[in-house]
Design a protein around this motif. Structure first.
Motif, mmCIF file in Angstrom:
data_model
loop_
_atom_site.group_PDB
_atom_site.id
_atom_site.type_symbol
_atom_site.label_atom_id
_atom_site.label_comp_id
_atom_site.label_asym_id
_atom_site.label_seq_id
_atom_site.Cartn_x
_atom_site.Cartn_y
_atom_site.Cartn_z
ATOM 1 N N UNK A 327 39.544 43.667 41.590
ATOM 2 C CA UNK A 327 40.263 44.035 42.601
ATOM 3 C C UNK A 327 39.337 45.368 43.167
ATOM 4 N N UNK A 328 38.693 46.069 42.674
ATOM 5 C CA UNK A 328 37.955 47.396 43.304
ATOM 6 C C UNK A 328 36.943 46.503 43.841
ATOM 7 N N UNK A 329 36.334 45.462 43.544
ATOM 8 C CA UNK A 329 35.141 44.971 44.266
ATOM 9 C C UNK A 329 35.749 43.978 45.647
ATOM 10 N N UNK A 330 36.525 43.324 45.633
ATOM 11 C CA UNK A 330 37.237 42.864 46.748
ATOM 12 C C UNK A 330 37.768 44.097 47.964
ATOM 13 N N UNK A 331 38.037 44.853 47.217
ATOM 14 C CA UNK A 331 38.698 45.983 48.270
ATOM 15 C C UNK A 331 37.681 46.654 48.884
#
Length: 351
Positions: A327-331
Motif C-alpha cells: 500500500x505504501x509503494x502504491x501510494x
C-alpha cells in the motif's frame, strides 16, 4: 523463530500500474543459529522508492538494478538494529543499513553487506538515513554539485519537478544553499505547494494538476530557467525545457511519469523539444549516484550538518507495519507522500 516477510506476488506488466496486491505477506522460519561473519538484525524502517517500479518487471531495463523474482522476498533500502553478531566489526546494539535489505521483520545477513550508521548524525531520527541523510539526499546533493554547475552569487533560477517528494524536497533547499537566487517547485496538490513555499524555502510552487504550468513558469521564472532538477519527465519536463536558457543544465534524477510505460531510460525527448535542447545547448546527461561512491561520506556529513544547523528541513510520510509495504509503494507512486515515504516495521530501538 517464525518471522514475517513480503514477497513479489505478481508483476504489474511493463505498461501496468503497480497495486498493493502485487505483494503478499507470508511467514517463514528463521534459523536459531548464525554462522561466522553473519548477524541477526531486527528491521526498524524500510524504504519504498520510484526506482523499484523497474524491479517489478522481468527486465529492469538497466544494468545496475536486478529484477525482483516472483514468490521471493522483496528487498530495498532498510535500517535495523543488530540483535546477535558473529562479525568482527559489528556488535549487538549497532544500527546498520543496506540498500538490499529484505522486507522481513527479522533477518540473518552477511555482516559485510551492512554499513554501520551513527544515530547522532540524524539526532536519533534513524529513518532519515533512508531519506534526506541517505540515498535520496545524496542523489540531490551530488546531482546538483556534478550536473547543476551552480556557483554562489551567479543569480541562477532552478526548477524542481516532483518537488514535494524524497529527492525534490531536498533538492530545492540544496539549490538555495549552494547559491541559486530563485527556486521554483512543481508538484501535484495545493497542500504540497503551501509546504514548499512556507516551510522549505521555495520561492514559488506550481500545482501541475490545477495551474497552467507554462504560464505559471513564465510568471515565477521571469529570467528563464538555468537549472532543472527533473524527477518526472513527460509533459511537465517538456514545458520546463521550453523555457530553459542557453547553456542551461538538466539534472536527470528520475522519470516517474514514464515508469509504468515500456520506454528506455532516460526516455527520449520529442523531436520538437530535442530541437530546443540542441539549439540552446542544454545539457541532459544521465545521472547515476552510484557512480560517485567516493562522495558519499562527505555528502552525508554535509547533509547532516545542514540538518543540525536548521538549514535543511526534512519531511517524511510514515506508514506502520510490514503488511502495508504494498500500500505504501502504491501510494508513493501516485503522489500520496510528502517527503520520503517510509514504512516503520518496529519502533523499539532498545534491545
Amino acid at each position: 523463530m517464525i518471522v514475517q516477510r513480503v514477497v513479489l506476488n505478481s508483476r504489474p506488466g511493463k505498461n501496468g500500474n503497480p497495486v498493493a496486491e502485487n505483494f503478499r505477506m507470508e511467514e517463514v522460519y528463521l534459523p536459531d543459529n548464525i554462522n561466522e561473519g553473519q548477524v541477526q538484525v531486527r528491521t526498524l524502517y524500510l524504504s519504498v522508492d520510484p526506482y523499484m517500479r523497474c524491479r517489478m518487471n522481468e527486465d529492469t531495463g538497466t544494468d545496475y538494478i536486478t529484477p525482483w523474482q516472483l514468490s521471493q522476498v522483496v528487498d530495498g533500502g532498510g535500517i535495523g538494529i543488530i540483535e546477535e553478531s558473529k562479525h568482527t566489526n559489528l556488535t549487538k546494539g549497532d544500527f546498520v543499513t543496506s540498500f538490499y535489505w529484505p522486507w522481513q521483520t527479522k533477518v540473518i545477513l552477511d555482516g559485510n553487506s551492512l554499513e554501520k550508521v551513527d544515530p547522532q548524525l540524524v539526532d536519533g531520527h534513524l529513518s532519515y538515513f533512508l531519506g534526506a541523510i541517505g540515498m535520496p539526499g545524496l542523489t540531490s546533493l551530488i546531482g546538483i554539485q556534478e550536473k547543476g554547475h551552480i556557483t554562489a552569487g551567479s543569480n541562477k533560477t532552478m526548477v524542481v519537478s516532483g518537488a514535494a517528494g524524497a529527492c525534490g524536497s531536498v533538492a530545492g533547499q540544496i539549490g538555495h544553499l549552494l547559491g541559486c537566487s530563485r527556486v521554483v517547485g512543481i508538484c501535484g496538490t495545493h497542500e504540497k505547494c503551501v509546504l514548499l513555499t512556507s516551510e522549505l524555502g521555495f520561492d514559488a510552487a506550481i500545482n501541475y494538476k490545477k495551474d497552467n504550468v507554462a504560464e505559471q513558469l513564465r510568471e515565477s521564472c521571469p529570467a528563464g530557467v538555468d537549472v532543472y532538477f527533473d524527477n518526472v519527465g513527460g509533459n511537465i519536463s517538456d514545458t520546463v525545457i521550453s523555457q530553459m536558457n542557453e547553456n542551461s543544465h538538466i539534472i536527470l534524477c528520475g522519470q516517474i511519469s514514464q515508469y509504468n510505460k515500456d520506454v528506455p531510460y532516460p526516455p527520449p525527448l520529442s523531436p520538437a523539444i530535442e530541437a530546443i535542447q540542441k539549439e540552446r545547448n542544454i545539457t541532459r546527461e544521465r545521472f547515476l549516484v552510484l557512480n560517485y561512491r567516493d562522495k558519499f561520506e562527505p555528502g552525508i556529513l554535509q547533509l547532516s550538518q545542514w540538518f543540525k544547523e536548521g538549514k535543511l528541513k526534512i519531511k517524511e510520510t510514515v506508514i506502520n507495519g510490514l503488511e502495508n509495504m504494498g500500500a505504501a509503494f502504491q501510494s508513493m507512486m501516485t503522489g500520496g507522500n510528502i517527503g520520503k515515504q517510509i514504512v516503520c516495521i518496529s519502533e523499539e530501538i532498545s534491545l
